[in-house]
Design an enzyme around this catalytic site. Structure first.
Site, PDB file in Angstrom:
ATOM      1  N   ASP A 111       2.497   1.210  -0.951  1.00 33.78           N
ATOM      2  CA  ASP A 111       2.204   1.631  -2.323  1.00 33.78           C
ATOM      3  C   ASP A 111       3.505   2.053  -2.995  1.00 33.78           C
ATOM      4  O   ASP A 111       4.277   2.810  -2.424  1.00 33.78           O
ATOM      5  CB  ASP A 111       1.225   2.812  -2.282  1.00 33.78           C
ATOM      6  CG  ASP A 111       1.017   3.439  -3.642  1.00 33.78           C
ATOM      7  OD1 ASP A 111      -0.015   3.158  -4.267  1.00 33.78           O
ATOM      8  OD2 ASP A 111       1.884   4.222  -4.078  1.00 33.78           O
ATOM      9  N   ASP A 171       0.879  -2.609  -7.709  1.00 31.68           N
ATOM     10  CA  ASP A 171       1.778  -1.739  -6.936  1.00 31.68           C
ATOM     11  C   ASP A 171       1.285  -1.425  -5.520  1.00 31.68           C
ATOM     12  O   ASP A 171       1.808  -0.531  -4.871  1.00 31.68           O
ATOM     13  CB  ASP A 171       2.031  -0.436  -7.704  1.00 31.68           C
ATOM     14  CG  ASP A 171       0.750   0.306  -8.030  1.00 31.68           C
ATOM     15  OD1 ASP A 171      -0.324  -0.223  -7.704  1.00 31.68           O
ATOM     16  OD2 ASP A 171       0.823   1.388  -8.610  1.00 31.68           O
ATOM     17  N   GLU A 172       0.287  -2.141  -5.046  1.00 36.81           N
ATOM     18  CA  GLU A 172      -0.185  -1.925  -3.678  1.00 36.81           C
ATOM     19  C   GLU A 172      -0.334  -3.271  -2.985  1.00 36.81           C
ATOM     20  O   GLU A 172      -0.928  -4.188  -3.549  1.00 36.81           O
ATOM     21  CB  GLU A 172      -1.567  -1.264  -3.678  1.00 36.81           C
ATOM     22  CG  GLU A 172      -1.610   0.150  -4.177  1.00 36.81           C
ATOM     23  CD  GLU A 172      -3.059   0.602  -4.344  1.00 36.81           C
ATOM     24  OE1 GLU A 172      -3.469   1.504  -3.603  1.00 36.81           O
ATOM     25  OE2 GLU A 172      -3.761   0.035  -5.198  1.00 36.81           O
TER      26      GLU A 172
END
Lengths: 413, 112
Positions: free
Chosen positions: A13, A109-110
């Site tokens: 993350d 974003d992960e």
């Protein structure tokens, strides 16, 4: 995929992703709080990302820019650059792919990765996690937090609840240690549980993730069906879904969503938006050379306090990727379900897709003209940009096509 | 709804990803799978020629590995025609046939 024997799964993350990208691009702001926010003049002017310095002032993502600036007046406010964020997310995918080919983005974003069969090359899970952190930091200037476990659910829980909060940014959550780690946490710390669900749970006497895990499954499925089972499985850390990069190929649906700059009240205005959305959906369908037979229309009401809206589907008599046909169906569907209250957001989607090379010819309709028109419009948009040619309706006050052509995901690209 | 409990359903149903991001990811993965044709050693080239001729004269079945649009393709059959003018061979397997350009062939093996 080996189903037996432990897998080793990670969720990486990126901390305050958009804000971190901007800080890396503007070293002069390194020591200043940075906020990424949509257009302040519009309703989309909410905080999309705040760097850790800004968060220390109490700024939260998704709050209004004005409120954030009250808490943190010295903050630097930057407009989002969506295309850049996508590019950097792909750069990070590339970095992760240097450790394993099994990389699956979960959001911008992960990203999940399966390193089960990479450990003989790069070392144990913690070593690999550190290498990933270092590589991402050197390449992009972004701090990655990494949850490690034996499946995706646990990796995500490890990341959200532990890796984001400790000093190393890495946490290995073992299934046998759930009772004295994860299960002690309040139930709302589990992903999948929002505010409303939390209240339902508490009414049932469930306050911790452990209590949820130990609730008889039947009690939950009786109440929420499949969703109950999903939550129970998450709480127990049960998940055998693979990390599958190919999950994105073979798209099942094409959809577009638009949050309106102001509330729309009249059917006339709403029709313009439905037409623009239909146009966009069909253009993408034609680009992918697919036709779809099921149309969906979604609506979100304007009043924040009373969440309202609907999401309905309808099967068309024949599959299509013509905007006019999709638009007619969308209007029908919308008029049937609209309660007449002001509208904040609209969506139109096309699913049940199949190749456009094979379709049933219609005895009474000639679609040659429609096809030629669509092709020409596509070619013009391809060459000169999506705002180069629009329907006349888009030039009315209600139209959004011009403005939207500059955006990705509702934010400036 | 029940798809949530199958395969990757839990993550498919909760994924938040911009369509532009999704497409860019697929494109970049496809680019990684692209293969250029390797340079062949003369000996390998001779072996390929011999296998093709043998198959042509004896109807022996062969496995051909070749590059098509930067992807490896694997085709099985016997050589039913050698078209020297267009520089290609016709590989026949029962009803199916495939034209394979000479210069796209990577390897040929006798089918087991």
């Amino acid at each position: 995929m080996t189903t037996r024997g432990h897998r080793v799964i990670m969720l990486a993350d990126m901390q305050s992703f958009y804000a971190a990208v901007e800080k890396a691009a503007h070293p002069e702001y390194a020591q200043r709080p940075v906020l990424v926010a949509g257009d302040p003049a519009r309703r989309s002017g909410v905080i999309l990302a705040a760097c850790p310095l800004a968060k220390a002032h109490g700024v939260k993502t998704a709050e209004r820019l004005g409120e954030a600036l009250k808490k943190c007046p010295e903050a630097v406010v930057i407009k989002p650059r969506m295309q850049t964020y996508i590019d950097i997310s792909l750069t990070i995918s590339d970095i992760l792919q240097s450790f394993t080919d099994l990389v699956e983005p979960y959001s911008i974003d992960e990203q999940f990765l399966d390193i089960t069969h990479s450990m003989h090359l790069f070392g144990n899970a913690d070593t690999i996690a550190q290498q990933i952190q270092t590589k991402i930091m050197l390449n992009t200037g972004i701090y990655a937090r990494i949850g490690i476990s034996e499946n995706k659910v646990l990796a995500k829980l490890a990341c959200d609840n532990f890796a984001k909060k400790n000093d190393s940014g890495i946490f290995h959550l073992f299934k046998h240690s759930l009772p004295n780690t994860l299960w002690l946490l309040p139930v709302e710390n589990m992903f999948g549980i929002g505010g409303r669900m939390k209240r339902h749970m508490q009414r049932m006497g469930i306050f911790t993730i452990g209590q949820l895990a130990q609730t008889p499954l039947k009690k939950l499925t009786d109440k929420w069906g499949v969703n109950g089972q999903v939550l129970w499985q998450i709480a127990n850390g049960i998940d055998d879904s693979p990390v599958s990069p190919q999950t994105f190929e073979g798209q099942k649906a094409i959809g577009h969503q638009m949050t309106l700059p102001r509330d729309y009240h009249t059917l006339e205005d709403i029709h313009v938006i439905l037409l623009e959305l239909s146009e966009e959906v069909c253009r993408r369908a034609r680009h992918k050379q697919v036709i779809g037979q099921t149309i969906s229309v979604g609506l979100r009401g304007a009043n924040f306090d009373i969440p309202s809206g609907f999401y309905r589907q309808m099967t068309l008599s024949h599959p299509t990727n013509f905007a006019s046909e999709l638009y007619d169906a969308a209007c029908k569907l919308f008029e049937k379900h609209w309660d007449g209250l002001p509208v904040r957001a609209l969506s139109v989607g096309l699913s049940q897709l199949s190749s456009q090379d094979e379709y049933q010819l219609d005895l009474f309709r000639d679609d040659k003209k429609e096809r030629a028109l669509s092709d020409v419009m596509d070619a013009i948009k391809e060459k000169y940009g999506t705002a180069a040619i629009v329907r006349a309706a888009s030039l009315t006050a209600a139209g959004q096509a011009k403005d939207r052509s500059k955006k990705i995901g509702g934010h400036y690209s | 709804m029940s798809k949530k409990l199958e395969k990757n359903g839990l993550w498919e149903s909760s994924r938040m990803m911009l369509p532009q991001h999704r497409e860019a990811f697929v494109v970049s993965r496809q680019a990684q799978n692209k293969r250029d044709k390797p340079c062949l050693h003369d000996d390998e080239f001779e072996l390929i020629v011999r296998c093709i001729k043998e198959s042509y004269y004896t109807q022996k079945t062969i496995d051909v590995q070749w590059v098509h649009e930067q992807q490896y393709e694997y085709t099985t059959g016997n050589v039913s025609k050698i078209d020297e003018h267009s520089q290609r061979i016709k590989l026949q397997k029962e009803e199916d046939m495939t034209w394979i350009p000479f210069d796209s062939i990577v390897s040929v093996k006798n089918s087991s």
